[in-house]
Every structure is written in C-alpha cells, then in structure tokens.
Design an enzyme around this catalytic site. Structure first.
Site, PDB file in Angstrom:
ATOM      1  CE  LYS A 199       4.775  -4.715   7.193  1.00  0.00           C
ATOM      2  NZ  LYS A 199       5.159  -3.608   6.240  1.00  0.00           N
TER       3      LYS A 199
ATOM      4  CG  ASP B  33       8.148  -1.140   7.735  1.00  0.00           C
ATOM      5  OD1 ASP B  33       9.036  -1.913   7.348  1.00  0.00           O
ATOM      6  OD2 ASP B  33       6.954  -1.655   7.699  1.00  0.00           O
TER       7      ASP B  33
HETATM    8  P1  NAP Z   1      -1.091  -4.110   2.811  1.00  0.00           P
HETATM    9  O1  NAP Z   1      -1.095  -3.836   4.273  1.00  0.00           O
HETATM   10  O2  NAP Z   1      -1.624  -5.138   2.133  1.00  0.00           O
HETATM   11  O3  NAP Z   1      -1.936  -2.850   2.121  1.00  0.00           O
HETATM   12  C1  NAP Z   1      -1.743  -2.614   0.615  1.00  0.00           C
HETATM   13  C2  NAP Z   1      -2.311  -1.181   0.076  1.00  0.00           C
HETATM   14  O4  NAP Z   1      -2.249  -1.113  -1.419  1.00  0.00           O
HETATM   15  C3  NAP Z   1      -3.933  -1.347   0.417  1.00  0.00           C
HETATM   16  O5  NAP Z   1      -4.122   0.299   0.685  1.00  0.00           O
HETATM   17  C4  NAP Z   1      -4.620  -1.658  -0.707  1.00  0.00           C
HETATM   18  O6  NAP Z   1      -5.747  -0.908  -0.964  1.00  0.00           O
HETATM   19  C5  NAP Z   1      -3.429  -1.240  -1.737  1.00  0.00           C
HETATM   20  N1  NAP Z   1      -3.840  -2.106  -2.820  1.00  0.00           N
HETATM   21  C6  NAP Z   1      -3.565  -3.316  -3.149  1.00  0.00           C
HETATM   22  N2  NAP Z   1      -3.482  -3.756  -4.404  1.00  0.00           N
HETATM   23  C7  NAP Z   1      -4.164  -2.650  -5.177  1.00  0.00           C
HETATM   24  C8  NAP Z   1      -4.187  -2.712  -6.458  1.00  0.00           C
HETATM   25  N3  NAP Z   1      -4.327  -3.419  -7.462  1.00  0.00           N
HETATM   26  N4  NAP Z   1      -4.719  -1.332  -6.787  1.00  0.00           N
HETATM   27  C9  NAP Z   1      -4.808  -0.248  -6.154  1.00  0.00           C
HETATM   28  N5  NAP Z   1      -4.423  -0.407  -4.794  1.00  0.00           N
HETATM   29  C10 NAP Z   1      -4.107  -1.610  -4.450  1.00  0.00           C
HETATM   30  O7  NAP Z   1       0.486  -3.746   2.257  1.00  0.00           O
HETATM   31  P2  NAP Z   1       1.771  -2.961   2.934  1.00  0.00           P
HETATM   32  O8  NAP Z   1       2.339  -3.622   4.045  1.00  0.00           O
HETATM   33  O9  NAP Z   1       1.036  -1.721   3.119  1.00  0.00           O
HETATM   34  O10 NAP Z   1       2.579  -2.947   1.885  1.00  0.00           O
HETATM   35  C11 NAP Z   1       2.415  -2.148   0.735  1.00  0.00           C
HETATM   36  C12 NAP Z   1       3.662  -2.042  -0.398  1.00  0.00           C
HETATM   37  O11 NAP Z   1       4.737  -1.488   0.295  1.00  0.00           O
HETATM   38  C13 NAP Z   1       4.061  -3.372  -0.956  1.00  0.00           C
HETATM   39  O12 NAP Z   1       4.244  -3.287  -2.234  1.00  0.00           O
HETATM   40  C14 NAP Z   1       5.260  -3.744   0.025  1.00  0.00           C
HETATM   41  O13 NAP Z   1       6.092  -4.493  -0.781  1.00  0.00           O
HETATM   42  C15 NAP Z   1       5.737  -2.314   0.180  1.00  0.00           C
HETATM   43  N6  NAP Z   1       6.544  -2.096   1.388  1.00  0.00           N
HETATM   44  C16 NAP Z   1       7.854  -2.129   1.203  1.00  0.00           C
HETATM   45  C17 NAP Z   1       8.672  -1.791   2.042  1.00  0.00           C
HETATM   46  C18 NAP Z   1      10.294  -1.507   2.123  1.00  0.00           C
HETATM   47  O14 NAP Z   1      10.963  -1.556   2.904  1.00  0.00           O
HETATM   48  N7  NAP Z   1      10.660  -1.222   0.741  1.00  0.00           N
HETATM   49  C19 NAP Z   1       8.184  -1.908   3.553  1.00  0.00           C
HETATM   50  C20 NAP Z   1       6.776  -2.307   3.579  1.00  0.00           C
HETATM   51  C21 NAP Z   1       6.103  -2.427   2.492  1.00  0.00           C
HETATM   52  P3  NAP Z   1      -7.174  -1.507  -0.510  1.00  0.00           P
HETATM   53  O15 NAP Z   1      -7.222  -0.912   0.985  1.00  0.00           O
HETATM   54  O16 NAP Z   1      -8.145  -1.066  -1.517  1.00  0.00           O
HETATM   55  O17 NAP Z   1      -6.953  -3.220  -0.455  1.00  0.00           O
END
Ligand code: NAP
Length: 285
Positions: free
Chosen positions: A68, A104
């Site tokens: 993103k 989003d």
């Molecule tokens: P991203 O950019 O990869 O960021 C992931 C975040 O989660 C980072 O802050 C990361 O921390 C943290 N993280 C990852 N693995 C972890 C673990 N094992 N323990 C603790 N923290 C962890 O992903 P994103 O796009 O923000 O998405 C995050 C979540 O939101 C996903 O589950 C995604 O499916 C969901 N989402 C849902 C929607 C919806 O429409 N419902 C839309 C967007 C996203 P670090 O910085 O330490 O790596």
C-alpha cells in the site's frame, strides 16, 4: 465495456474480494471480472502495475499487504484520503495518469459509524502501524475522535508513522511503547474504541490476541472493539469482548464498503452492499 479489475498483494489465498466484485457487477448490471495476483517483491508489484494497468488491459487494481505504501509512491495523483494516510489501496487511470486512492478510510467510517454513540468518541487505541492503521486513524478523525494512542510490535515503525501522520491529520496521535504505558494513560473504562489493525488472530496467521485480555478492562461500557480481521469472523479478541458484553465488530463491513468505493472509482456506480455482505458472511461461515 468490460471492467477487468483485480487484487494485488503478496499472499491472497483467503481473499473474498472476487466474490464481492462479482456481486457488485450483478447489482450494478455491468460486465466485469476480478482476479487475484500474488507478487513476491516490490519490483514485481511495480512491473505488474505498469504492464497490467498503465500499458495494459486492466481498469483498476486493489492493493493489499505489503504494497500500500509502494502504491502511494508509484501513483502520479492521489485522492484526498490517500493524501491523508500516505497509503493507497485502489489504483486506476485518470487522464492517462496513475491515480491512487485509499478507500479503507471510507470503509472503516461506514462500517463503524452506526455502532458508535456520539458521546463515546474521545479516546481510541489502535494496535498496529501498517497501512490499515493509517486508514483507521484518518477514519477516527472523520468520526470525531479527539485523541488516539498507537501501540505496535515495532516501536520504531509506530513512531515513524505517528510523525508522518502529524503532517497529514489533525487528530492528536501518541505512540505508546507497551501495554504498561497504555494503562498509565488510560484508566479503566475510558477507552471509547479499541481497534486491531494487525494480522494477529487471522486464519493461517499468528494465533492469539493482539493485546492482553486485561487491556479490555480499559474499554468503556459504551465502547466498541473492532477487529479488522474478517476470517475467522470472530477472533479471540472479539470473543473476549463479547464475553465481557462489550460491543464488537469484525472487518467484513469495512471490507465490503471499501470495495464498494473502489467499484465506484472504476465504474462510476456506488453499488448496494446488502447482497455482497450477505454473500461474504455465507462464504466465511
Ligand atoms: P501491514 O501494513 O503489513 O501492517 C501490519 C501491522 O501488524 C504492522 O504494524 C505489524 O507490526 C503488525 N504485525 C504483524 N504481525 C504481527 C505479529 N505477529 N504480532 C504483532 N504485530 C504484528 O498490514 P495492514 O495492511 O496494515 O493490515 C493489517 C490487518 O488489517 C490485516 O489483518 C489485514 O487483513 C487487515 N485489514 C482489513 C481490512 C478490511 O477491510 N477489513 C482492510 C485492510 C486491512 P510491525 O510494524 O512490528 O511489523
């Protein structure tokens, strides 16, 4: 016209976005299809956008983890929510230029607003500092919140995001180092919303809870716990919130509403979301 669209990301095995897009096409009476494209590197992501969208046959792409921020950097023009977050989840072509939007933000606002009461829009805790957390923080500003705390596994990334968002948003955002710091800043029952914006608890991902169960003690009796995860429909976080009689919401609503806004960007039609919501819930049941 046939609307050829798709989702690009690294791991898309569990995505239900094609079901949503096809339902919207039926609702709107347009012809289209939607594919999933897994790309292993940022370079492959950029190449695919170039040959698929800029020079190719696609009308638009949704972008997901971890591209993103790369999509924001690649876009020539940005919609206002992309500017407010520095993250792009929807790509399209506008007057020959690559346009990046962030739907989003709209998705979170539409899905959460009916579950929030006006009097309980003060303090929020967002867990995570990735693309989704940025969208949630922009949405919380729009929903009238006055203060947000951000807790993330990597403190450095949270600090970087908070600094950057200070130039993009008016919402005061504070990074907290750990759960002890959250407890110091919030007394029991004073958090109006807790949002999980990490993949912790997702099917096939890291198991468990993004925060300790005791953090739920801080949530107000009128508050809301939101997990952006939609598969499984009830994560451990949401199950624990339900057991404490705290209102809780999974990510299905946000997913469908962000998809509806992306569909509008590509086709000019904002589709009705009822049937898509129903289908996604059936698929995930
Ligand atoms: P991203 O950019 O990869 O960021 C992931 C975040 O989660 C980072 O802050 C990361 O921390 C943290 N993280 C990852 N693995 C972890 C673990 N094992 N323990 C603790 N923290 C962890 O992903 P994103 O796009 O923000 O998405 C995050 C979540 O939101 C996903 O589950 C995604 O499916 C969901 N989402 C849902 C929607 C919806 O429409 N419902 C839309 C967007 C996203 P670090 O910085 O330490 O790596």
């Amino acid at each position: 016209m046939v609307y050829a669209c798709g989702l690009i990301g690294k791991t898309l095995e569990y995505s239900v976005s094609p079901v949503i897009f096809r339902t919207f096409c039926e609702e709107a009476g347009v012809e289209g299809d939607y594919c999933r494209v897994e790309l292993p590197t940022e370079e492959a992501f950029r190449d695919f956008v170039k040959c698929g969208l800029i020079e190719g046959p696609f009308v638009g792409f949704n972008v997901t983890i971890p591209y993103k921020e790369a999509a924001y950097a690649l876009s020539n023009v940005h919609g206002s929510d992309a500017e407010r977050t520095g993250a792009v989840n929807t790509l399209s072509i506008e007057n020959g230029k690559l346009r990046g939007d962030n739907t989003d933000v709209f998705g979170f606002v539409r899905s959460a607003q009916e579950h929030l009461i006006d009097a309980a829009r003060n303090v929020a805790l967002v867990v995570g500092a990735g693309g989704a957390a940025r969208a949630v923080l922009a949405a919380l500003e729009e929903l009238g919140f006055t203060r947000a705390l951000v807790l993330n596994r990597s403190l450095e990334r949270a600090v970087r995001m908070t600094k950057e968002l200070a130039h993009r948003l008016k919402l005061p955002i504070e990074t907290v180092a750990d759960e002890a710091a959250v407890r110091e800043l919030c007394e029991a029952g004073t958090l109006d919303v807790l949002v999980n914006a990490t993949p912790v608890g997702m099917k096939g991902g890291a198991p468990g809870m993004p925060v300790s169960e005791s953090i739920l003690d801080l949530v107000s009796p009128h508050g809301l716990v939101v997990d952006l995860i939609y598969n499984p429909p009830e994560t451990n976080l949401l199950r624990n919130a339900r057991r404490r009689s705290i209102k809780n919401l999974n990510g299905v609503g946000m997913l469908v509403w962000q998809a509806a806004r992306s569909f509008e960007i590509w086709t000019g039609i904002l589709p009705d979301t009822k049937r898509a919501l129903q289908r996604v819930n059936e698929v995930l049941a």
